[in-house]
Design a protein around this motif. Structure first.
Motif, PDB file in Angstrom:
ATOM      1  N   ILE A   2       6.533   5.636   9.344  1.00 50.01           N
ATOM      2  CA  ILE A   2       5.883   6.652   8.461  1.00 50.01           C
ATOM      3  C   ILE A   2       5.106   5.880   7.455  1.00 50.01           C
ATOM      4  CG2 ILE A   2       6.803   7.671   6.231  1.00 50.01           C
ATOM      5  CD1 ILE A   2       9.563   8.127   7.492  1.00 50.01           C
ATOM      6  N   GLU A   3       3.827   6.583   6.953  1.00 47.93           N
ATOM      7  CA  GLU A   3       2.938   5.978   6.288  1.00 47.93           C
ATOM      8  C   GLU A   3       3.307   6.558   4.810  1.00 47.93           C
ATOM      9  OE1 GLU A   3      -1.773   6.357   5.161  1.00 47.93           O
ATOM     10  OE2 GLU A   3      -1.143   6.707   7.108  1.00 47.93           O
ATOM     11  N   VAL A   4       3.475   5.528   3.853  1.00 48.52           N
ATOM     12  CA  VAL A   4       3.902   5.994   2.480  1.00 48.52           C
ATOM     13  C   VAL A   4       3.035   6.552   1.930  1.00 48.52           C
ATOM     14  CG1 VAL A   4       4.920   5.230   0.154  1.00 48.52           C
ATOM     15  CG2 VAL A   4       5.702   4.349   2.588  1.00 48.52           C
ATOM     16  N   THR A   5       3.189   7.873   0.915  1.00 49.06           N
ATOM     17  CA  THR A   5       2.171   8.628   0.335  1.00 49.06           C
ATOM     18  C   THR A   5       2.483   8.610  -1.228  1.00 49.06           C
ATOM     19  OG1 THR A   5       3.688  10.576   0.793  1.00 49.06           O
ATOM     20  CG2 THR A   5       1.637  10.142   2.230  1.00 49.06           C
TER      21      THR A   5
ATOM     22  N   PRO B 226      13.402   5.795   2.869  1.00 50.12           N
ATOM     23  CA  PRO B 226      13.325   5.236   1.313  1.00 50.12           C
ATOM     24  C   PRO B 226      12.122   5.941   0.490  1.00 50.12           C
ATOM     25  CG  PRO B 226      12.597   3.873   3.048  1.00 50.12           C
ATOM     26  CD  PRO B 226      12.879   4.733   3.734  1.00 50.12           C
ATOM     27  N   LEU B 227      11.189   6.175   1.106  1.00 47.80           N
ATOM     28  CA  LEU B 227       9.979   6.655   0.296  1.00 47.80           C
ATOM     29  C   LEU B 227       9.285   8.009   0.759  1.00 47.80           C
ATOM     30  CD1 LEU B 227       9.172   3.077   0.331  1.00 47.80           C
ATOM     31  CD2 LEU B 227       8.482   4.184  -1.943  1.00 47.80           C
ATOM     32  N   ASP B 228       8.815   8.800   0.087  1.00 50.22           N
ATOM     33  CA  ASP B 228       7.832   9.924   0.579  1.00 50.22           C
ATOM     34  C   ASP B 228       7.018   9.547   1.487  1.00 50.22           C
ATOM     35  OD1 ASP B 228       9.696  11.074  -1.105  1.00 50.22           O
ATOM     36  OD2 ASP B 228       8.390  11.999  -2.258  1.00 50.22           O
ATOM     37  N   GLY B 229       6.402  10.300   2.489  1.00 46.39           N
ATOM     38  CA  GLY B 229       5.544   9.754   3.294  1.00 46.39           C
ATOM     39  C   GLY B 229       5.125  10.743   4.583  1.00 46.39           C
ATOM     40  N   VAL B 230       4.485  10.503   5.591  1.00 44.33           N
ATOM     41  CA  VAL B 230       4.083  11.098   6.564  1.00 44.33           C
ATOM     42  C   VAL B 230       4.519  10.457   7.840  1.00 44.33           C
ATOM     43  CG1 VAL B 230       1.976  12.346   7.740  1.00 44.33           C
ATOM     44  CG2 VAL B 230       2.149  12.359   5.226  1.00 44.33           C
ATOM     45  N   VAL B 231       5.019  11.191   8.942  1.00 49.62           N
ATOM     46  CA  VAL B 231       5.248  10.724  10.063  1.00 49.62           C
ATOM     47  C   VAL B 231       4.112  10.417  10.816  1.00 49.62           C
ATOM     48  CG1 VAL B 231       6.729  10.815  12.329  1.00 49.62           C
ATOM     49  CG2 VAL B 231       7.572  11.779  10.132  1.00 49.62           C
ATOM     50  N   ILE B 232       3.831   8.962  11.128  1.00 50.16           N
ATOM     51  CA  ILE B 232       2.619   8.619  12.203  1.00 50.16           C
ATOM     52  C   ILE B 232       3.250   8.501  13.548  1.00 50.16           C
ATOM     53  CG2 ILE B 232       1.065   8.186  10.203  1.00 50.16           C
ATOM     54  CD1 ILE B 232       1.926   4.997  10.862  1.00 50.16           C
ATOM     55  N   ASP B 233       4.231   8.350  13.704  1.00 46.43           N
ATOM     56  CA  ASP B 233       4.859   8.137  15.153  1.00 46.43           C
ATOM     57  C   ASP B 233       6.234   8.488  15.162  1.00 46.43           C
ATOM     58  OD1 ASP B 233       4.505   7.407  17.753  1.00 46.43           O
ATOM     59  OD2 ASP B 233       5.177   5.371  17.383  1.00 46.43           O
ATOM     60  N   GLY B 234       6.795   9.194  16.055  1.00 42.39           N
ATOM     61  CA  GLY B 234       7.954   9.297  16.618  1.00 42.39           C
ATOM     62  C   GLY B 234       8.512  10.929  16.188  1.00 42.39           C
TER      63      GLY B 234
END
Length: 789
Positions: free
Chosen positions: A371-374, A326-334
């Motif tokens: 995901i952490e949203v950026t 749903p939003l741009d971000g960085v994968v923090i797990d998976g």
């Protein structure tokens, strides 16, 4: 945080020419207490601050200005006052009349309260910019009044500043088939057939006439009612009024079967046209079905399903298999495979794992991703793409503008012609009967609506833009889509466009010192630079750089870098830097980008960095030449040896090397010399360092790099996959779309002209006239839909 509780402020940083400094400024400002988020657009030198409500706004701005002055002194900082306009969107549910849409937009745009307006007939969206000096509520009421007066019965939904619909009781239109219309058409047709049967079997009687009158009222009652209401409001030249006059005239001269038949087939044509337009709308919408419906927000150990607009930067979301990101971000797990086709047009799945960026619009295929949203939703890739595609209709092509002007004069001209045909011949021609010439005049009236053009031309362009977006090509307006068909010359930047922009150290040549020491000097010199060459040197050095040992740093544009390190003056840059500083050096013989190093004014050697050509660059240039492009040119700041070698490998016609950014613009100006207005020039660059050239070219194409903000801002066309071969695809789509547009124009005008001539000569009847109106419109709409394939 709710969008309404955030204060938006903009600062223009005049004189900002250092991309690295821009990144530093943005990072520092974003960390200020009270700043929800910030975005510094290096291309337009604009810093946007989203400040939390309740915080001292002036204090935040003062702190931001101090950061700017400390990072890059001497900039001309201008605080932009709040926007002078308020942007609002109205969804006009049920709008199916293209001519009415034009009338609504024209009337709304003439309101003194409105700065600008655009009605996109395809997605039924009216976008208005209201001047802040006027009352918003009163202005919206005026607009609604215009809409209701022009086309009564529409379901009007008004979006507020958060993008939410205020009047939400209106149900979404699921299809374009109205059961009442079908019932009217069926009953009317049966009654009409019965009347025709009466005549065919020789029973011409008052019963047959009554059947025709009943059929006429059933089928055309709504048209007559609309015509009456519109006429009272002064709308004389609309399709309902003209069709009513034409058929009533036919009834008056005793042509009952023909009058009813024309009204019946007019309504049938309108019904089929509505279905065709609805289908094209849904087809275009399906091309852009990338808007996420929800986000799985992680709060502690629980997941909460929320609207993407509610998610803030820094929040953690979970994307399950089969769901859209749903939003741009960085994968923090998976670790998972994602489908990027909605954004790039590429069917091959892409691997993503911890630490990698993902964009909104990707579809997660097979495993859970955290995901952490950026970026907030409004700044996300999917939001920007949808906004670009939906608002592309505001940048109209010359053809669209011509059709809009043409339609204003066409209908009145034909109506005047109808009156002259009906009145003049019976007066001046001996033996001519009024009823015969009135009938010929009525044929003119039926043909007088320009709907085939008003509807199909924008639909063709919008379909072309939608199809291009499906292929990972974002075209910002139909004017650019039209211009792409007349391209004569394509000018490429080299680094990051024809080459990967991924640099590797291929040679270290030390003079008087060890290679390790030379690399150390180079690494410390490049430590504060964000340039790909600097990154490649640091990567090759592969040791920690202690920035505290650097006591001064100066980036000399187009030359290189000067620093003080361990009380030694280090110079790292190109040949120009060596000459500028009067340093005797040995010129490198290797092909590649060369960084010369001098320590305390003594030459200490050079490092060669080579860039790799993209896999499809050669194919891209070959395809462009097959499409008839006369000249393919390459501009680069790199040295002549490297530039010539790459140009020869790719088959580029002309190459200009050792260019500064301003010299690229000068070269582009020379390319324009002797060209006619129709011979368009494309410039293709990375959208960051090439902003001036992108702006100067007829069509600026940027390598989007899957969501590069700078590229999306700077260019007229954005390639979401960084593949230069997509340029030929964009030109092919443009050629096909423009071909369809002119097919519709020539077909519609030719048929109407023939019917008008035959009608005046008494050969064409109302049956031919009704085909020239709704029949042609239906064919044109169906033809326009081919642009989506």
């Amino acid at each position: 945080m709710d969008a309404s509780s955030i204060i938006r402020k903009e600062l223009i940083l005049g004189g900002l020419n250092c991309a690295h400094c821009a990144e530093v400024i943005n990072e520092k400002v974003s960390k200020l207490e009270g700043v929800e988020s910030s975005n510094l657009n290096f291309i337009n030198k604009k810093l946007v601050l989203n400040i939390q409500e309740g915080v001292n706004e002036e204090e935040i701005i003062e702190k931001a200005i101090k950061i700017i002055n400390d990072t890059e002194p001497g900039l001309d900082i201008e605080i932009v006052s709040n926007s002078k306009v308020i942007k609002r969107e109205l969804i006009l549910g049920g709008l199916n009349c293209a001519h009415c849409a034009e009338v609504i937009n024209e009337k709304v745009s003439k309101l003194e309260e409105i700065d600008s307006s655009n009605l996109n007939f395809i997605n039924k969206k009216l976008t208005v910019n209201i001047r802040k000096s006027f009352d918003e509520k009163e202005t919206i009421n005026k607009i609604v009044g215009i809409v209701n007066a022009t086309e009564p019965g529409l379901d009007i939904q008004i979006k507020n500043e958060n993008g939410n619909v205020k009047k939400s009781e209106v149900k979404e239109e699921k299809n374009d088939i109205n059961k009442k219309d079908i019932i009217k058409l069926v009953i009317g047709s049966l009654v009409y057939i019965f009347g025709i049967y009466q005549i065919a079997t020789g029973f011409e009687s008052k019963l047959a006439d009554a059947m025709f009158i009943i059929a006429y009222v059933i089928v055309g009652g709504e048209v007559l009612l609309k015509a009456l209401k519109n006429a009272i409001r002064g709308q004389v030249f609309d399709e309902n009024f003209l069709m009513s006059i034409a058929t009533i005239g036919a009834l008056a001269i005793g042509e009952l079967p023909e009058a009813v038949g024309v009204m019946l087939f007019y309504q049938l044509g309108e019904f089929l046209q509505g279905i065709a337009v609805g289908k094209s709308r849904r087809s275009i919408t399906s091309l852009m079905k990338i808007r996420p419906d929800y986000a799985n927000l992680k709060e502690g150990s629980e997941l909460k399903v929320v609207s993407p607009e509610e998610v803030k930067i820094g929040d953690v979301i979970v994307v399950k298999p089969g769901e859209k990101v749903p939003l741009d971000g960085v994968v923090i797990d998976g670790y998972s495979m994602v489908d990027t086709s909605a954004l790039t047009g590429e069917s091959v799945l892409r691997e993503v794992s911890k630490g990698e960026s993902v964009l909104s619009g990707f579809i997660n295929k097979n495993a859970l991703l955290t995901i952490e949203v950026t970026k907030g939703f409004e700044e996300s890739t999917v939001s920007k793409i949808l906004d670009l595609v939906e608002n592309a209709s505001s940048k109209k092509s010359k053809t669209e503008n011509f059709i809009t002007k043409f339609s204003k004069y066409y209908t009145p001209a034909v109506v005047i012609g109808a009156v002259l045909v009906a009145v003049v011949p019976p007066i001046i021609i001996p033996g001519a009967t009024f009823s015969e010439w009135l009938y010929r005049g009525l044929v003119f009236l039926v043909v007088s609506c320009p709907c085939a053009l008003v509807l199909s031309i924008p639909l063709s362009f919008f379909s072309g833009i939608g199809f291009a977006s499906k292929n990972g090509i974002l075209i910002k307006g139909s004017n650019y889509l039209e211009a792409l068909r007349n391209v004569d010359t394509v000018v490429f930047d080299k680094t990051g466009t024809l080459t990967k922009g991924v640099f590797n150290v291929t040679k270290v040549n030390a003079v008087g010192i060890s290679e390790e020491k030379l690399l150390e000097y180079a690494a410390f010199a490049e430590a504060n630079s964000n340039h790909p060459i600097a990154k490649s040197i640091l990567s090759y050095y592969d040791k920690k750089v202690d920035l505290d040992k650097i006591t001064s740093y100066e980036e000399i544009a187009a030359y290189g870098i000067k620093i003080n390190y361990n009380n030694e003056l280090i110079l790292a840059g190109n040949e120009k830097l060596m000459k500028k500083e009067n340093i005797f050096y040995s010129k490198a013989k290797e092909v590649g980008t060369v960084v010369y190093i001098a320590v305390n004014q003594i030459y200490r050697g050079y490092i060669v960095i080579s860039d790799e050509v993209k896999e499809d660059s050669k194919k891209a240039i070959k395809n462009l030449k097959l499409l008839g492009i006369k000249d393919v040119v390459m501009l680069t700041g790199d040295n002549e040896k490297v530039a010539t070698a790459i140009a020869k490998e790719l088959g580029v016609d002309k190459v200009y090397s050792n260019l500064l950014p301003n010299e690229k613009v000068d070269k582009l100006e020379k390319i324009y010399e002797g060209k006619s207005e129709k011979e368009k020039v494309i410039f293709v660059g990375d959208g960051i360092n090439d902003a001036p050239v992108l702006a100067r070219a007829d069509i600026g194409i940027a390598m989007g790099g899957l969501g590069s903000d700078a590229a999306i801002e700077a260019a007229d066309v954005v390639l979401m996959t960084d593949e230069p071969s997509k340029i030929s695809k964009a030109i092919e789509i443009a050629n096909k779309t423009n071909k369809i547009v002119w097919q519709n124009i020539i077909f519609a005008l030719a048929v109407k002209a023939i019917v008008l001539i035959l009608g005046a000569g008494g050969v064409a009847t109302m049956w031919e006239a009704i085909f020239a109106d709704v029949g042609v419109a239906l064919i044109a709409v169906l033809n326009a839909m081919r642009a989506m394939r």
